[in-house]
Design a protein around this motif. Structure first.
Motif, mmCIF file in Angstrom:
data_model
loop_
_atom_site.group_PDB
_atom_site.id
_atom_site.type_symbol
_atom_site.label_atom_id
_atom_site.label_comp_id
_atom_site.label_asym_id
_atom_site.label_seq_id
_atom_site.Cartn_x
_atom_site.Cartn_y
_atom_site.Cartn_z
ATOM 1 N N ARG A 159 7.264 5.589 1.671
ATOM 2 C CA ARG A 159 7.564 5.346 0.832
ATOM 3 C C ARG A 159 7.833 5.825 -0.712
ATOM 4 N NH1 ARG A 159 11.453 -0.253 2.542
ATOM 5 N NH2 ARG A 159 12.696 1.016 4.686
ATOM 6 N N GLY A 160 5.690 5.886 -0.443
ATOM 7 C CA GLY A 160 5.806 5.887 -1.476
ATOM 8 C C GLY A 160 5.969 4.972 -2.591
ATOM 9 N N THR A 161 5.596 3.249 -2.191
ATOM 10 C CA THR A 161 6.113 2.371 -2.726
ATOM 11 C C THR A 161 4.226 1.704 -2.806
ATOM 12 O OG1 THR A 161 6.349 1.065 -1.513
ATOM 13 C CG2 THR A 161 7.955 1.988 -2.575
ATOM 14 N N ASN A 162 3.482 2.664 -2.365
ATOM 15 C CA ASN A 162 2.073 1.849 -2.177
ATOM 16 C C ASN A 162 1.802 2.425 -4.335
ATOM 17 O OD1 ASN A 162 1.931 4.954 -2.132
ATOM 18 N ND2 ASN A 162 -0.003 4.109 -0.696
ATOM 19 N N THR A 163 1.799 1.405 -5.337
ATOM 20 C CA THR A 163 1.123 1.734 -6.346
ATOM 21 C C THR A 163 -0.172 1.415 -6.450
ATOM 22 O OG1 THR A 163 2.129 -0.600 -6.870
ATOM 23 C CG2 THR A 163 3.420 1.740 -6.972
ATOM 24 N N GLU A 164 -0.884 1.047 -6.998
ATOM 25 C CA GLU A 164 -2.114 0.783 -7.699
ATOM 26 C C GLU A 164 -1.620 -1.131 -7.300
ATOM 27 O OE1 GLU A 164 -6.155 0.464 -10.294
ATOM 28 O OE2 GLU A 164 -4.533 2.094 -11.297
ATOM 29 N N GLU A 165 -0.776 -1.603 -8.234
ATOM 30 C CA GLU A 165 -0.767 -3.076 -8.346
ATOM 31 C C GLU A 165 -0.249 -3.352 -6.635
ATOM 32 O OE1 GLU A 165 2.514 -6.184 -10.085
ATOM 33 O OE2 GLU A 165 2.360 -3.932 -10.606
ATOM 34 N N TRP A 166 0.739 -2.442 -5.375
ATOM 35 C CA TRP A 166 0.322 -3.285 -5.014
ATOM 36 C C TRP A 166 -1.048 -3.106 -3.591
ATOM 37 C CZ3 TRP A 166 -0.256 -0.673 0.171
ATOM 38 C CH2 TRP A 166 0.895 -1.557 1.397
ATOM 39 N N THR A 167 -1.660 -2.171 -4.017
ATOM 40 C CA THR A 167 -2.281 -1.876 -3.547
ATOM 41 C C THR A 167 -3.490 -3.423 -4.088
ATOM 42 O OG1 THR A 167 -2.308 0.393 -3.514
ATOM 43 C CG2 THR A 167 -4.849 0.158 -2.706
ATOM 44 N N ASP A 168 -4.029 -3.171 -4.752
ATOM 45 C CA ASP A 168 -5.063 -4.510 -4.998
ATOM 46 C C ASP A 168 -4.124 -6.224 -4.704
ATOM 47 O OD1 ASP A 168 -6.026 -2.871 -6.710
ATOM 48 O OD2 ASP A 168 -5.165 -3.599 -8.262
ATOM 49 N N ASP A 169 -2.626 -6.311 -4.549
ATOM 50 C CA ASP A 169 -2.455 -7.301 -3.783
ATOM 51 C C ASP A 169 -2.394 -7.180 -2.393
ATOM 52 O OD1 ASP A 169 -0.593 -9.598 -3.910
ATOM 53 O OD2 ASP A 169 1.161 -8.365 -2.799
ATOM 54 N N MET A 170 -2.346 -6.241 -1.859
ATOM 55 C CA MET A 170 -2.081 -5.797 -0.619
ATOM 56 C C MET A 170 -3.891 -6.217 0.116
ATOM 57 S SD MET A 170 -0.541 -5.870 2.575
ATOM 58 C CE MET A 170 -0.293 -5.363 3.322
ATOM 59 N N LYS A 171 -4.820 -6.167 -0.603
ATOM 60 C CA LYS A 171 -5.489 -6.377 -0.173
ATOM 61 C C LYS A 171 -6.396 -7.717 -0.330
ATOM 62 C CE LYS A 171 -8.300 -1.677 -1.246
ATOM 63 N NZ LYS A 171 -8.498 -0.663 -2.004
ATOM 64 N N THR A 172 -5.824 -8.288 -0.852
ATOM 65 C CA THR A 172 -6.137 -9.630 -1.562
ATOM 66 C C THR A 172 -5.613 -10.538 -0.748
ATOM 67 O OG1 THR A 172 -5.972 -9.725 -4.051
ATOM 68 C CG2 THR A 172 -5.594 -11.640 -3.252
ATOM 69 N N LYS A 173 -4.635 -9.390 -0.242
ATOM 70 C CA LYS A 173 -3.574 -10.512 1.098
ATOM 71 C C LYS A 173 -4.697 -10.917 2.030
ATOM 72 C CE LYS A 173 1.023 -10.125 -0.811
ATOM 73 N NZ LYS A 173 2.329 -9.764 -0.457
ATOM 74 N N LEU A 174 -4.836 -9.186 2.203
ATOM 75 C CA LEU A 174 -5.813 -9.143 3.809
ATOM 76 C C LEU A 174 -6.944 -9.606 3.977
ATOM 77 C CD1 LEU A 174 -5.499 -5.206 3.967
ATOM 78 C CD2 LEU A 174 -4.294 -6.858 5.773
ATOM 79 N N ASP A 175 -7.752 -9.863 2.543
ATOM 80 C CA ASP A 175 -9.276 -10.823 2.065
ATOM 81 C C ASP A 175 -8.735 -12.394 3.186
ATOM 82 O OD1 ASP A 175 -10.250 -9.201 1.225
ATOM 83 O OD2 ASP A 175 -10.071 -9.288 -0.803
ATOM 84 N N ILE A 176 -7.605 -12.891 2.025
ATOM 85 C CA ILE A 176 -7.011 -14.190 2.695
ATOM 86 C C ILE A 176 -7.139 -14.268 4.418
ATOM 87 C CG2 ILE A 176 -5.891 -15.859 2.279
ATOM 88 C CD1 ILE A 176 -5.092 -15.045 -0.224
ATOM 89 N N PHE A 177 -6.502 -13.063 5.009
ATOM 90 C CA PHE A 177 -6.178 -13.384 6.041
ATOM 91 C C PHE A 177 -7.382 -13.429 6.915
ATOM 92 C CE2 PHE A 177 -1.813 -11.101 5.247
ATOM 93 C CZ PHE A 177 -1.195 -12.583 5.453
ATOM 94 N N LEU A 178 -8.342 -12.740 6.333
ATOM 95 C CA LEU A 178 -9.497 -12.404 7.458
ATOM 96 C C LEU A 178 -10.388 -13.891 6.894
ATOM 97 C CD1 LEU A 178 -11.545 -10.297 8.343
ATOM 98 C CD2 LEU A 178 -12.631 -9.801 6.487
ATOM 99 N N LEU A 179 -10.004 -14.293 5.646
ATOM 100 C CA LEU A 179 -10.694 -15.870 6.254
ATOM 101 C C LEU A 179 -10.955 -16.451 6.603
ATOM 102 C CD1 LEU A 179 -11.372 -15.480 2.339
ATOM 103 C CD2 LEU A 179 -13.301 -15.443 4.139
ATOM 104 N N ASN A 180 -8.885 -16.644 7.069
ATOM 105 C CA ASN A 180 -8.432 -18.085 7.500
ATOM 106 C C ASN A 180 -8.114 -17.490 9.044
ATOM 107 O OD1 ASN A 180 -7.325 -19.586 5.763
ATOM 108 N ND2 ASN A 180 -6.673 -17.837 4.970
#
Length: 55
Positions: free
Chosen positions: A16-37
């Motif tokens: 959809r082209g909605t992967n903005t820089e803000e979205w990318t940073d937010d998703m990477k943060t979520k992935l970090d949390i999922f990995l840590l847990n």
């Protein structure tokens, strides 16, 4: 299940082209949390990060 859902979200955002820089940073943060847990493995984490970075 978490891995599959994240992968779908990433693929949809790219399609959809909605992967903005803000979205990318937010998703990477979520992935970090999922990995840590231990919701995703390190291999899954690396694959998802590569998908995000493959804009």
């Amino acid at each position: 299940m978490t891995y599959r859902n994240c992968k779908k979200l990433i693929e949809l955002a790219q399609k959809r082209g909605t992967n903005t820089e803000e979205w990318t940073d937010d998703m990477k943060t979520k992935l970090d949390i999922f990995l840590l847990n231990n919701r995703i493995t390190e291999e899954e984490y690396n694959e998802l990060i590569q998908l995000i970075d493959a804009k």
